[in-house]
Design a protein around this motif. Structure first.
Motif, PDB file in Angstrom:
ATOM      1  N   ILE B 150       0.929  -1.130  -0.302  1.00 53.39           N
ATOM      2  CA  ILE B 150      -0.067   0.678   0.179  1.00 53.39           C
ATOM      3  C   ILE B 150       1.057   1.662  -0.201  1.00 53.39           C
ATOM      4  O   ILE B 150       1.578   1.201   0.168  1.00 53.39           O
ATOM      5  N   GLU B 151       0.735   2.369  -1.006  1.00 56.89           N
ATOM      6  CA  GLU B 151       1.259   3.436  -0.737  1.00 56.89           C
ATOM      7  C   GLU B 151       1.328   4.545  -0.059  1.00 56.89           C
ATOM      8  O   GLU B 151      -0.022   4.930   0.402  1.00 56.89           O
ATOM      9  N   ALA B 152       2.152   4.594   0.379  1.00 60.63           N
ATOM     10  CA  ALA B 152       2.364   5.841   1.235  1.00 60.63           C
ATOM     11  C   ALA B 152       2.845   7.347   1.361  1.00 60.63           C
ATOM     12  O   ALA B 152       4.007   6.928   1.033  1.00 60.63           O
ATOM     13  N   ARG B 153       2.194   8.006   1.973  1.00 59.90           N
ATOM     14  CA  ARG B 153       2.474   9.358   0.894  1.00 59.90           C
ATOM     15  C   ARG B 153       1.624  10.674   1.824  1.00 59.90           C
ATOM     16  O   ARG B 153       0.700  10.399   2.460  1.00 59.90           O
ATOM     17  N   VAL B 154       2.688  11.249   2.455  1.00 60.70           N
ATOM     18  CA  VAL B 154       1.800  12.906   3.321  1.00 60.70           C
ATOM     19  C   VAL B 154       2.894  14.093   2.563  1.00 60.70           C
ATOM     20  O   VAL B 154       4.249  14.259   2.070  1.00 60.70           O
ATOM     21  N   ALA B 155       1.578  14.875   1.366  1.00 57.69           N
ATOM     22  CA  ALA B 155       1.560  16.046   0.891  1.00 57.69           C
ATOM     23  C   ALA B 155       2.769  16.453   1.323  1.00 57.69           C
ATOM     24  O   ALA B 155       3.882  16.804   0.632  1.00 57.69           O
ATOM     25  N   ASP B 156       3.288  17.853   2.190  1.00 51.92           N
ATOM     26  CA  ASP B 156       3.375  18.116   2.505  1.00 51.92           C
ATOM     27  C   ASP B 156       4.780  17.626   3.502  1.00 51.92           C
ATOM     28  O   ASP B 156       5.624  18.404   4.657  1.00 51.92           O
ATOM     29  N   ALA B 157       5.138  16.391   3.644  1.00 52.60           N
ATOM     30  CA  ALA B 157       6.284  15.620   4.624  1.00 52.60           C
ATOM     31  C   ALA B 157       7.015  14.283   3.948  1.00 52.60           C
ATOM     32  O   ALA B 157       6.242  14.368   2.769  1.00 52.60           O
ATOM     33  N   PRO B 158       8.351  14.386   4.079  1.00 49.85           N
ATOM     34  CA  PRO B 158       8.567  15.133   4.948  1.00 49.85           C
ATOM     35  C   PRO B 158       9.997  15.781   4.794  1.00 49.85           C
ATOM     36  O   PRO B 158      10.363  15.521   4.140  1.00 49.85           O
ATOM     37  N   ARG B 159       9.645  17.634   5.551  1.00 51.83           N
ATOM     38  CA  ARG B 159      10.354  18.109   5.917  1.00 51.83           C
ATOM     39  C   ARG B 159      11.579  17.702   5.774  1.00 51.83           C
ATOM     40  O   ARG B 159      12.133  16.469   6.386  1.00 51.83           O
ATOM     41  N   ALA B 160      13.447  18.613   5.527  1.00 48.97           N
ATOM     42  CA  ALA B 160      14.416  17.895   5.803  1.00 48.97           C
ATOM     43  C   ALA B 160      14.387  17.440   6.651  1.00 48.97           C
ATOM     44  O   ALA B 160      14.888  16.654   7.361  1.00 48.97           O
ATOM     45  N   ASN B 161      13.963  17.974   8.061  1.00 53.99           N
ATOM     46  CA  ASN B 161      14.413  17.172   9.589  1.00 53.99           C
ATOM     47  C   ASN B 161      13.838  16.894  10.399  1.00 53.99           C
ATOM     48  O   ASN B 161      12.914  16.225  11.306  1.00 53.99           O
ATOM     49  N   GLU B 162      12.843  16.018   8.777  1.00 56.45           N
ATOM     50  CA  GLU B 162      11.543  15.230   9.703  1.00 56.45           C
ATOM     51  C   GLU B 162      11.329  13.765   9.252  1.00 56.45           C
ATOM     52  O   GLU B 162      12.059  13.355   8.374  1.00 56.45           O
ATOM     53  N   ILE B 163      10.251  13.286   9.691  1.00 56.27           N
ATOM     54  CA  ILE B 163      10.562  11.317   9.581  1.00 56.27           C
ATOM     55  C   ILE B 163       9.155  11.169   9.647  1.00 56.27           C
ATOM     56  O   ILE B 163       8.548  11.465  10.223  1.00 56.27           O
ATOM     57  N   VAL B 164       8.969  10.807   8.274  1.00 57.52           N
ATOM     58  CA  VAL B 164       7.499  10.413   8.575  1.00 57.52           C
ATOM     59  C   VAL B 164       7.657   8.294   8.750  1.00 57.52           C
ATOM     60  O   VAL B 164       8.031   7.601   8.195  1.00 57.52           O
TER      61      VAL B 164
END
Lengths: 213, 194
Positions: B150-164
């Motif tokens: 299943i495809e996982a995607r967050v439109a506005d993430a990850p920013r450089a200092n983030e983790i999804v």
């Protein structure tokens, strides 16, 4: 021929706690629901597409109810809404336009709109707050391949000009729409952008109750 | 320190028909994603214990969110999977620290049992990057009808200092499985494979 053939239903609910600023006391909850349907008019030009618009009425109501249930909030908690459609490549943009009426009124009815649709369309307002969901439901639509994203606009349910509630919700169903399908979308939110601070009309300053201000 | 969660997203993907045939009951796949701050963004850190603890926290949180979204009892879950997307200022090993040491145990608790390996995927990426979360039956990895993704995607993430961080749980296999192999009713559920 059965005009409604739903293949998939996709729901998404998100809680936004912050976006690099102060953590919200109450995270902003936003939700979207997308139904993947067969496009009965794919592959040809069909002059009379209005039967589908009628057939979509119960679909819209069911989707609005499911979305509210997925968001796990009462109808009174909904402050913003929007809708959209992605039409598969064998269809036509006009097929997406079929969603304007059934999608919009389904949500507005669920959220407590009590007006007279005909009078409202002519701009006749009784004055005062005649219910909820007074504002037009903003929308976008496009023709796209499977997995195409659509930015569904969101605005305040009672006054389109409330600046803190202008937002958009990116919706995308992996694998849909196929060429002969359409993805119909409803979206709702429970509040303003998480760090809203650009002034303008505020939700608590709505005064005209004309759906705009 | 608990995870600094910016966003929490829960999706349910329900398939009612496939190739013009009814899928009865419909297949349902839930996906829960957390967008978190990467405490080690922008530097090399030898000790990744903080991320390992975050993995344990998110295994419970995201696993529960999935089961809740499906509206099922934990024992009714069929398959699961996990994945992470590390923003540009992080390191692939950060995803490994979240996913592998401690995320599994609380996830297994959320779905009851879980004798099988939790299949996983990881990558680095920018805002809007998608990751395909592999899915396998929770009690027997060889169940062929439940191999999926299943495809996982967050439109506005990850920013450089983030983790999804993503966890997926289903109450079903593929919509119309018909390629044989080990069947659900043949599961022994002892060695995690069969």
């Amino acid at each position: 021929m059965n005009l409604i053939d739903i293949r998939r239903v996709f729901t998404q609910v998100e809680d936004i706690h912050h976006e690099g600023g102060p953590r919200a006391a109450q995270p902003l909850r936003r939700g979207a629901i997308a139904a993947v349907l067969t496009n009965p008019y794919a592959g040809r030009y069909e002059p009379d597409i209005l039967p589908m618009m009628e057939a979509l009425n119960p679909v819209g109501l069911d989707m609005a109810r499911r979305l509210l249930a997925a968001m796990a909030v009462p109808a009174e908690a909904i402050q913003g809404y929007g809708k959209g459609a992605i039409i598969g490549a064998a269809g036509e943009l006009e097929h997406g336009a079929l969603w304007h009426v059934p999608g919009g009124y389904a949500m507005r009815e669920l959220l407590g709109w009590k007006g007279d649709a005909a009078a409202y369309a002519k701009g006749i307002s009784s004055g005062g707050q005649s219910g909820n969901a007074l504002a037009i439901v903003p929308s976008t639509k496009k023709v796209g391949a499977p997995g195409t994203t659509l930015d569904v606009p969101l605005t305040h349910i009672n006054a389109s000009y409330v600046r803190s509630h202008f937002d958009a919700f990116e919706v995308r169903v992996p694998g849909a729409p196929k060429p002969d399908e359409m993805v119909l979308i409803l979206a709702m939110s429970c509040g303003a952008r998480v760090h809203a601070r650009v002034g303008g009309l505020a939700a608590d300053a709505i005064a005209k109750w004309d759906g705009q201000r | 320190m608990p995870a600094d969660i910016r966003k929490l997203i829960v999706q349910v993907d329900e398939t009612r028909r496939e190739m013009g045939r009814d899928v009865n009951p419909p297949t349902r796949r839930a996906l829960a994603m957390a967008v978190i701050a990467n405490p080690f963004a922008g530097r090399y850190e030898e000790n990744l214990d903080a991320l390992i603890a975050i993995g344990e926290e998110l295994g419970a949180l995201l696993g529960d969110k999935c089961v809740q979204a499906l509206g099922i009892q934990p024992g009714q879950a069929h398959s699961y999977g996990k994945a992470a997307i590390v923003g540009e200022a992080g390191e692939l090993e950060h995803a490994a620290a979240i996913l592998h040491p401690k995320l599994g145990a609380p996830l297994r608790k959320a779905v009851e049992k879980g004798a099988a390996l939790v299949p996983s995927a990881k990558k680095q990426g920018g805002v809007g990057t998608a990751v395909d979360v592999p899915l396998g039956h929770k009690d027997a990895a060889f169940v062929r009808s439940h191999f999926d993704a299943i495809e996982a995607r967050v439109a506005d993430a990850p920013r450089a200092n983030e983790i999804v961080v993503a966890v997926a749980v289903t109450d079903s296999g593929r919509p119309l499985p018909r390629i044989g192999g080990l069947q659900v009713h043949e599961i022994q559920g002892v060695d995690g494979l069969r």
